[in-house]
Write an enzyme that holds these catalytic residues in place. Sequence first.
Site, mmCIF file in Angstrom:
data_model
loop_
_atom_site.group_PDB
_atom_site.id
_atom_site.type_symbol
_atom_site.label_atom_id
_atom_site.label_comp_id
_atom_site.label_asym_id
_atom_site.label_seq_id
_atom_site.Cartn_x
_atom_site.Cartn_y
_atom_site.Cartn_z
ATOM 1 N N ASN A 23 0.805 -1.225 0.000
ATOM 2 C CA ASN A 23 0.000 0.000 0.000
ATOM 3 C C ASN A 23 0.838 1.275 0.000
ATOM 4 O OD1 ASN A 23 -2.258 -1.534 -0.169
ATOM 5 N ND2 ASN A 23 -2.862 -1.308 1.981
ATOM 6 N N CYS A 116 -17.041 -3.276 -2.962
ATOM 7 C CA CYS A 116 -16.245 -4.492 -3.014
ATOM 8 C C CYS A 116 -16.669 -5.353 -1.839
ATOM 9 C CB CYS A 116 -14.755 -4.189 -2.995
ATOM 10 S SG CYS A 116 -14.165 -3.712 -1.393
ATOM 11 N N ARG A 121 -17.316 1.486 0.071
ATOM 12 C CA ARG A 121 -16.084 2.195 -0.256
ATOM 13 C C ARG A 121 -16.260 3.319 -1.286
ATOM 14 N NH1 ARG A 121 -11.259 -2.061 -0.507
ATOM 15 N NH2 ARG A 121 -10.070 -0.242 0.095
ATOM 16 N N PRO A 122 -17.021 4.359 -0.930
ATOM 17 C CA PRO A 122 -17.193 5.494 -1.856
ATOM 18 C C PRO A 122 -15.901 6.287 -2.034
ATOM 19 C CG PRO A 122 -18.159 5.992 0.292
ATOM 20 C CD PRO A 122 -17.691 4.561 0.348
ATOM 21 N N ILE A 333 -14.197 0.533 10.428
ATOM 22 C CA ILE A 333 -13.778 1.154 9.156
ATOM 23 C C ILE A 333 -14.615 0.660 7.976
ATOM 24 C CG2 ILE A 333 -11.836 1.582 7.585
ATOM 25 C CD1 ILE A 333 -11.333 2.849 10.262
ATOM 26 N N ARG A 403 -2.775 -11.210 -4.051
ATOM 27 C CA ARG A 403 -2.830 -9.755 -4.258
ATOM 28 C C ARG A 403 -1.932 -9.043 -3.250
ATOM 29 N NH1 ARG A 403 -8.090 -7.137 -3.469
ATOM 30 N NH2 ARG A 403 -6.580 -5.468 -3.640
HETATM 31 N N1 EPU Z 1 -14.494 6.693 2.786
HETATM 32 C C1 EPU Z 1 -15.573 7.429 2.368
HETATM 33 N N2 EPU Z 1 -15.402 8.276 1.298
HETATM 34 C C2 EPU Z 1 -14.236 8.389 0.628
HETATM 35 C C3 EPU Z 1 -13.145 7.618 1.053
HETATM 36 C C4 EPU Z 1 -13.296 6.776 2.144
HETATM 37 O O1 EPU Z 1 -16.662 7.358 2.931
HETATM 38 O O2 EPU Z 1 -14.166 9.163 -0.331
HETATM 39 C C5 EPU Z 1 -14.625 5.799 3.955
HETATM 40 C C6 EPU Z 1 -14.475 4.310 3.597
HETATM 41 O O3 EPU Z 1 -15.695 3.762 3.121
HETATM 42 C C7 EPU Z 1 -14.025 3.732 4.905
HETATM 43 C C8 EPU Z 1 -13.134 4.845 5.480
HETATM 44 O O4 EPU Z 1 -13.528 6.031 4.817
HETATM 45 O O5 EPU Z 1 -15.112 3.537 5.767
HETATM 46 C C9 EPU Z 1 -11.652 4.654 5.314
HETATM 47 O O6 EPU Z 1 -11.361 4.199 3.994
HETATM 48 P P1 EPU Z 1 -10.007 4.584 3.239
HETATM 49 O O7 EPU Z 1 -10.348 5.528 2.138
HETATM 50 O O8 EPU Z 1 -8.976 5.005 4.206
HETATM 51 O O9 EPU Z 1 -9.603 3.205 2.576
HETATM 52 P P2 EPU Z 1 -8.794 3.041 1.223
HETATM 53 O O10 EPU Z 1 -7.920 4.197 1.025
HETATM 54 O O11 EPU Z 1 -9.754 2.690 0.128
HETATM 55 C C10 EPU Z 1 -6.723 1.850 2.253
HETATM 56 C C11 EPU Z 1 -5.989 0.560 2.028
HETATM 57 C C12 EPU Z 1 -6.829 -0.601 2.550
HETATM 58 C C13 EPU Z 1 -7.075 -0.367 4.038
HETATM 59 C C14 EPU Z 1 -7.753 1.002 4.250
HETATM 60 C C15 EPU Z 1 -7.943 1.360 5.702
HETATM 61 C C16 EPU Z 1 -4.682 1.039 0.052
HETATM 62 C C17 EPU Z 1 -4.419 0.794 -1.384
HETATM 63 N N3 EPU Z 1 -5.731 0.414 0.595
HETATM 64 O O12 EPU Z 1 -7.957 1.755 1.533
HETATM 65 O O13 EPU Z 1 -6.064 -1.783 2.379
HETATM 66 O O14 EPU Z 1 -7.909 -1.377 4.551
HETATM 67 O O15 EPU Z 1 -6.949 2.034 3.644
HETATM 68 O O16 EPU Z 1 -6.741 1.362 6.369
HETATM 69 O O17 EPU Z 1 -3.927 1.759 0.692
HETATM 70 C C18 EPU Z 1 -5.729 -4.078 1.984
HETATM 71 O O18 EPU Z 1 -4.531 -3.834 1.794
HETATM 72 O O19 EPU Z 1 -6.171 -5.254 2.116
HETATM 73 C C19 EPU Z 1 -6.679 -2.977 2.070
HETATM 74 C C20 EPU Z 1 -7.985 -3.156 1.900
#
Ligand code: EPU
Length: 427
Positions: A23, A116, A121-122, A333, A403
């Site tokens: 990540n 997903c 995950r919006p 989360i 992955r």
């Molecule tokens: N969220 C929103 N709106 C947005 C963005 C996020 O509502 O525009 C919400 C999400 O739905 C969630 C929270 O905010 O409830 C946090 O989500 P975040 O955006 O931080 O997740 P992400 O960036 O999509 C990354 C990692 C994930 C990890 C999460 C949380 C990467 C590529 N992915 O996802 O990793 O679980 O942060 O730490 O960095 C994994 O590696 O298996 C994985 C899923």
Amino acid sequence: MDAIRIRGGVALKGNVRISGAKNAALPILCATLLSDGESLLRNVPALRDIETTAALLRFLGRGVTVASPEVRVAAGSDIRPEAPYELVKQMRASVLVLGPLVARFGRAKVSLPGGCQIGARPIDQHLKGLEAMGCSIRLERGYVLAEGPSGGGRLRGAEVVFDMPTVTGTENLMMAAALAKGRSTLVNCAREPEVEELGRVLNKMGAEVNGAGTDVIHIVGSDRGMLAPFDHAIISDRIEAGTYMVAAAIGLGSDVTLKGAEMNDLEALVVKMRAAGVDIASEGQDIRVRRDKPLRAVNVTTGPHPGFPTDMQAQLMVLMTLAAGESVINETIFEHRFQHVPELQRMGAQIALRGNTAVVHGVERLYGASVMATDLRASASLVIAGLVADDETEVRRVYHIDRGYERIEEKLRGLGARVERVKGAEA
Ligand code: EPU
């Protein structure tokens, strides 16, 4: 589809080298779009998500050579600022090209990732931030169409307050702000070590980023229209390290050293595992994990960093299935991140689910079974359960594990586990 077959009952012993952080590598690969010339990324794990990102960058017009653990990205002649559904659906992190593309080329067309297995995950926070920078955003036929001010002009620096800390949202906006006109301030940012690492790389590229790794990040956009290429070795993967910590702790009498793991990034997990009775010591660049006493139940609530990582919730739950007492695990989360629960129940675990809370009653032993899960960390937790279960466990749909975990069966075998990959097993 491949499966992983495990004969349980061996306490792990020996050394395992932790790979580079998936990540962290993904946003850094996308950051190469902010520059021309050739960038070199070192310590990149050999994983399917890295291949998917390489394919995406190639589709966009870049020359990408993957020779693990190194990846080179060179500028191609033409850029096509479009991330198609076929690639984005394989990996949600593809949305990380949105910020760099629109900042550098004035426009981008990126497929909406959709929901997903672990939740909806919006990406509203990413889009809100880009709009604050002057981007016009349209959603059309499942795609985000983004355009810089006045039909493709340069983004403007802005103050963005995130409604919640989002990892990829923070990263997307950091990359966009690095080429925007003037100063940006991002507030309520994700503080994950991977965000901090992206800040380091952007600074190497000539950007002016301050505060990455804290909740407020200041960025002064470069006036040169692009940043410089870079040479960077990626930090080690804290979630892979955490997963091997739990794998080590699951067997009584284990003694495992994680080579090249960063203990500071794992504080919340270490505190919980120690409270559960696991011996964890930092030894220079390594972490040593031993267990010589029974496990005790601990309660866990996931949260943004430095809270307990959602990416370690499934693995810690497996540890709790064998701990004395009752453990309450809260997932805050993602809304559907308990896919491992019905599979662990089939292995004899006693877990009651109520909304986003799992209550685990420790049992004496788990039993081998044929199991599968449709997300990466849940699948890893089932492998850990298999290490301690009686008889044989077959974890199916291993492509999820591929992955995010480099050569997991080889690494576990190196620690004495009886693990093999079965090619083309029944799905
Ligand atoms: N969220 C929103 N709106 C947005 C963005 C996020 O509502 O525009 C919400 C999400 O739905 C969630 C929270 O905010 O409830 C946090 O989500 P975040 O955006 O931080 O997740 P992400 O960036 O999509 C990354 C990692 C994930 C990890 C999460 C949380 C990467 C590529 N992915 O996802 O990793 O679980 O942060 O730490 O960095 C994994 O590696 O298996 C994985 C899923």
